[in-house]
Write an enzyme that holds these catalytic residues in place. Structure first.
Site, mmCIF file in Angstrom:
data_model
loop_
_atom_site.group_PDB
_atom_site.id
_atom_site.type_symbol
_atom_site.label_atom_id
_atom_site.label_comp_id
_atom_site.label_asym_id
_atom_site.label_seq_id
_atom_site.Cartn_x
_atom_site.Cartn_y
_atom_site.Cartn_z
ATOM 1 N N GLU A 193 -9.815 -5.732 1.413
ATOM 2 C CA GLU A 193 -10.886 -4.970 1.993
ATOM 3 C C GLU A 193 -12.000 -5.858 2.408
ATOM 4 O O GLU A 193 -12.440 -5.801 3.578
ATOM 5 C CB GLU A 193 -11.203 -3.806 1.333
ATOM 6 N N MET A 251 -6.593 5.205 7.578
ATOM 7 C CA MET A 251 -5.675 4.379 6.402
ATOM 8 C C MET A 251 -4.645 3.717 7.267
ATOM 9 O O MET A 251 -3.971 4.102 8.092
ATOM 10 C CB MET A 251 -5.076 5.626 5.675
ATOM 11 N N GLU A 267 -8.004 -1.038 10.657
ATOM 12 C CA GLU A 267 -6.940 -0.694 10.210
ATOM 13 C C GLU A 267 -5.601 -1.580 10.890
ATOM 14 O O GLU A 267 -4.904 -1.934 10.292
ATOM 15 C CB GLU A 267 -6.314 0.628 10.644
ATOM 16 N N ASN A 300 -1.499 2.690 6.830
ATOM 17 C CA ASN A 300 0.016 2.795 6.585
ATOM 18 C C ASN A 300 0.744 1.966 7.418
ATOM 19 O O ASN A 300 0.625 1.983 8.657
ATOM 20 C CB ASN A 300 0.521 4.119 6.540
HETATM 21 N N1 B3K Z 1 -7.491 1.257 2.909
HETATM 22 C C1 B3K Z 1 -8.224 2.787 3.299
HETATM 23 C C2 B3K Z 1 -8.992 3.311 2.242
HETATM 24 C C3 B3K Z 1 -8.268 4.073 1.054
HETATM 25 C C4 B3K Z 1 -9.072 4.870 0.346
HETATM 26 C C5 B3K Z 1 -8.548 5.460 -0.841
HETATM 27 N N2 B3K Z 1 -9.321 6.322 -1.761
HETATM 28 C C6 B3K Z 1 -8.991 2.316 4.298
HETATM 29 C C7 B3K Z 1 -9.189 0.993 4.769
HETATM 30 O O1 B3K Z 1 -10.255 0.344 4.154
HETATM 31 O O2 B3K Z 1 -8.966 0.585 5.581
HETATM 32 ZN ZN ZN Z 2 -9.811 -1.429 4.627
#
Ligand code: B3K
Ligand code: ZN
Length: 879
Positions: A326, A269, A304, A271
């Site tokens: 994405e 993730m 990420e 973040n």
């Molecule tokens: N953005 C996160 C995925 C979150 C999933 C939520 N169920 C990982 C990624 O695509 O980088």
């Molecule tokens: Zn992603």
């Protein structure tokens, strides 16, 4: 509303938020039993209040509300309403502060969403809607705010306290506690919030950005794994440099932190400044991780990291726009890996994944456009369509615009939208504006679901040397979309003569010979292209680079395919020729079985494979790809009615036929690929290892004692996990007395390493041997099986559901096993359960017997009282 009253959210219902959050101050007191969260929001009405006041509606659930104050004064019980999923304050001023105190029990949170505990540490997962299980908040990506976060915990047990941004303050508190306050200077949506607390080791490095700023890089992991983070950090630095060089994107905070956790629903993730990773995408040593694991780590670390620009700096307006971040980030990570490894091999791997996972999705009951129109549970839309097909759309844009104009479009997109929450339309508009191209028709790729079928045919006029290619496109209906308009498809083509030489691709009427590769813009239901200046009928190389996510149908003769296999310059097309040839051969064997005919090896096919195997192709990884038969899942995709048993037998028969006739070649090639030098991660020999292990796998199909001994010898002497697994994979499917000893030996040796034990579970679940289902059932009671750990569940139950012959056992026992286990997992982790249901949702593709059995199992789930929304949506839509 109760958790079982499931509503559908529609893209067209989007409205901007009524209230925005100027800033949020969070204070977490992490306790043994309960965690207290105090949130202080500075809110502002974002609508014109002259037309009347609108209520403040905040999202929140799964916690205890302790107190609520507006502008410093407690709110009277009649001044607000709490429902299952929201807090409503009917009357609020234009600007005000709201203080909310909530009480959570992270140790009981098995959903692994919001704040939870994993292996003695606290961590968070907020995308898509986890933040609302921490506190009341407008939990939507278009509300961006400045976060200041104080974390308080016992100093002994939680010496490391992390959140997004930079540390601002720290200190001691009574009772052995301490605190750290973090401040993130970048406005962000709640889904990018993160918190971590634990006793963690830290390995550090640094990076100097292109403008000369120093960034401290920190990787946090369990002390016992301290030696396993080096590759992840190295990958991070490569990714940071690559994004500067390729897209001009520089990192923006003083530190970048990555934390590895064992219990995680997905891969990782992004973040802000504090990525949280499933430990399987961080931890690696040569003894515990394969070359493929190393590559996957590099890719996910890159993915990420790239989100910092494509996702965090520019984020999504609403979750229907998920592919905005994405699809774009998948494209970026694919390009990163292509630049780090072999571009052709990477493209092939990406196509392989797309054609199995995404094409199946597009052809099933959950088919949805890259930008969906509606959802019940957004977590169900983190799909191969949104991610990988979304990535293909970006790739097509680059093909259509050309690299230079594409880069201008990217720059314009970041320049226009930095710091904002935007839509896919904004992205496409930036591309159109930067290139002066009309992308009107291209936009249909985002709104129409389904895999287009491109049917090509050709003719040759020897008298005037003109080759005519006729292209027809169509797209099958998908749920809610019976009719489709033609797509704008970049069809990249080349022409080869009968000696395998590349010819100029000259469009009829052009004065000079054209380039040897050409982008045809297909945008109508039927189109004809004429190529001139040809002495003899050429062999077309179609869809070079897999230039569009379509199914291409061209009546290649076997000798055309053999020619392309040997001479085509584009690695994808060259590989694809071999795959098509193999698919023709294997599907013919399927038909033979169904007609009760005896199976016989196809000699022309064996000869083509011998030629490839002995060609001396220098890219060993490419050769391994070329010699790998299409997977059972891909072959299934090609059949009108899937017969998994017949596919399995036909594919095994073909493997054995090749091994029998090419035995000595496989042995010889394996020998040339083996090395006595110790393993090195970046020793440039991963292609050799891959090819050697493929040769071994073929040879093992012969069930010869001498070969089995060779395999066991490799297992015993291997100094790396790649070769260990290269031996164990075939052994796990070998009905020999040594099998159980070796598997037992492997388990004993690696008992303490969770990720390696996962491999052990998967090896057994993926075995070809007759007793595999019984073995999988027995493994459920193994002391190391952990129902609540997603990696472990996927390693056993998820892997079994990919075992085509066993999962699809004609009596339905495989389906029953999956559902028996899902019935236990659903209450603990609905999100992972919903994903693992996917193999049952394609029941329409099978014969009536299996159809009935698969539906019957789906109905067992449907009958559960209080079905969580995630699972409900998948079951309802697929039945
Ligand atoms: N953005 C996160 C995925 C979150 C999933 C939520 N169920 C990982 C990624 O695509 O980088
Ligand atoms: Zn992603």
């Amino acid at each position: 509303m109760t958790e079982t009253a499931h509503t559908t959210i529609h893209r067209h219902d989007y409205r901007p938020p009524d209230y925005t959050v100027e800033s949020i101050d969070l204070r977490f007191e992490l306790g043994k039993e309960t965690t207290l969260v105090r949130s202080r929001l500075a809110l502002r009405a974002a609508y014109d209040r002259s037309g009347g006041e609108r209520p403040l509606i905040l999202d929140g659930h799964r916690f205890v509300l302790r107190s609520l104050c507006l502008d410093g004064a407690p709110l009277a019980p009649e001044a607000f309403q709490v429902s299952e999923e929201t807090l409503v304050v009917p009357s609020v001023p234009a600007t005000f502060t709201l203080e909310v105190e909530t009480e959570l029990r992270p140790q009981d949170n098995t959903f692994l969403e919001g704040l939870y505990r994993s292996n003695g540490m606290f961590c968070t997962q907020c995308e898509a809607q986890g933040f609302r299980s921490i506190t009341y908040y407008p939990d939507r990506p278009d509300v961006l705010s400045i976060f200041t976060v104080t974390v308080i915990a016992d100093r002994e047990r939680y010496p490391v306290l992390l959140s997004n941004g930079n540390p601002m303050d720290r200190g001691e508190l009574p009772d052995g506690r301490h605190f750290i306050t973090w401040h993130d200077p970048f406005r962000k949506p709640s889904y990018l919030f993160a918190l971590v607390a634990g006793r963690l080791a830290c390995i550090e490095d640094s990076f100097t950005t292109c403008s000369g700023r120093g960034v401290s890089l920190r990787l946090y992991l369990q002390e016992a794994n301290r030696n396993k983070g080096e590759h992840a950090l190295r990958s991070l630095k490569k990714a940071m440099r690559w994004d500067e060089e390729t897209f001009g994107r520089e990192y923006d905070l003083d530190c970048y932190m990555i934390v590895a956790v064992d219990d995680f629903n997905m891969g990782a993730m992004e973040n802000k400044g504090l990525n949280i990773f499933n430990s399987c995408y961080v931890l690696a040593t040569p003894e515990t991780a394969t070359d493929t694991d190393y590559q996957a780590i590099e890719e996910v670390i890159g993915h990420e990291y790239f989100h910092n620009w494509s996702g965090n700096r520019v984020t999504c307006r609403d979750w229907f726009q998920l592919s905005l971040k994405e699809g774009l980030t998948i494209f970026r990570d694919q390009e990163f890996s292509a630049d780090m490894e072999s571009r052709g091999v990477k493209r092939i791997a990406d196509v392989r994944y797309l054609r199995t996972a995404q094409f199946a999705e597009d052809g099933g009951p959950l088919a949805h456009p890259v930008r969906p129109e509606s959802y019940m549970e957004i977590n169900n839309f983190y799909t191969a369509t949104v991610y990988n097909k979304g990535g293909e759309l970006i790739r097509m844009l680059r093909t259509l615009l050309g690299a230079g104009r594409f880069r201008k479009g990217m720059d314009l997109y970041f320049e226009r939208h930095d710091g904002h929450a935007v839509t896919i339309e904004d992205f496409v508009q930036a591309m159109a504006d930067a290139s002066n191209m009309d992308l009107g028709q291209f936009r249909l790729w985002y709104s129409q679901a389904g895999t287009p079928l491109v049917e090509a045919s050709s003719s040759f006029e020897a008298a005037d040397g003109v080759f005519t290619l006729t292209v027809r496109q169509s797209c099958p209906p998908t749920p809610g979309q019976p009719d489709k308009q033609p797509f704008h498809i970049p069809l990249v083509v080349g022409l080869l003569d009968r000696a395998g030489r590349e010819l100029p691709v000259t469009l009829f009427g052009e004065p000079a010979p054209g380039p040897t590769t050409r982008i045809l813009e297909v945008n109508r239901a039927e189109q004809t292209f004429h190529f001139s200046g040809l002495d003899s009928e050429p062999v077309p190389a179609l869809l070079r680079g897999f230039s569009a996510p379509v199914k291409l149908d061209y009546p290649y003769r076997p000798d055309d395919l053999v020619l392309l296999m040997a001479h085509e310059t584009d690695p994808f097309c060259r590989w694809e020729a071999g795959q098509q040839l193999a698919a023709q051969v294997i599907l013919a064997l399927v038909a033979d079985q169904q007609a009760g005919r005896e199976l016989k090896p196809d000699q022309a096919f064996v000869a083509a494979y011998r030629a490839a195997l002995t060609s001396g192709e220098p890219d060993r990884a490419f050769l391994a790809e070329a010699l790998t038969l299409p997977s059972e899942k891909y072959l299934a995709e090609l059949m009108p009615v899937i017969d998994p048993g017949a596919i399995h037998i036909a594919r095994r028969f073909t493997i054995r036929a090749l091994a029998t006739q090419l035995r000595n070649d496989f042995l010889a090639v394996r020998e040339t690929c083996r090395s006595t030098r110790p393993y090195g991660v970046d020793d440039g020999r991963s292609g050799e290892r891959r090819l050697a292990n493929l040769c071994l796998a073929y040879l093992m199909s012969l069930e010869e004692q001498a070969i089995t001994e060779l395999c066991i010898q490799q297992y015993r002497t291997s100094d790396n996990m790649t070769d260990t697994m290269g031996a164990l994979g075939p052994l796990a499917s070998c009905d020999c007395p040594e099998r159980s000893q070796v598997l037992e030996d492997f388990y004993r040796h690696w008992q303490g390493d969770r990720l390696v034990v996962d491999k052990w579970f998967s090896l057994r679940a993926l075995s070809d041997l007759p007793g595999t289902l019984d073995d999988a059932r027995a493994l459920i009671d193994h002391p190391d099986f952990e129902l609540a750990n997603p990696n472990r569940f996927r390693a056993l139950v998820g892997a079994f559901s990919q075992n085509q012959p066993h999962f699809h056992a004609p009596d339905g026992a495989g389906y029953r096993f999956l559902v028996d286990q899902l019935l236990r997992l659903i209450p603990l982790n609905p999100q992972v359960s919903a994903r693992l249901l996917a193999p049952l949702t394609t029941w329409r593709r099978f014969e009536p017997g299996r159809q009935a059995l698969m539906q019957q199992e789906l109905r067992r789930i449907q009958a559960l009282p209080k079905l969580p929304r995630d699972v409900y949506e998948v079951v309802e839509k697929s039945l």
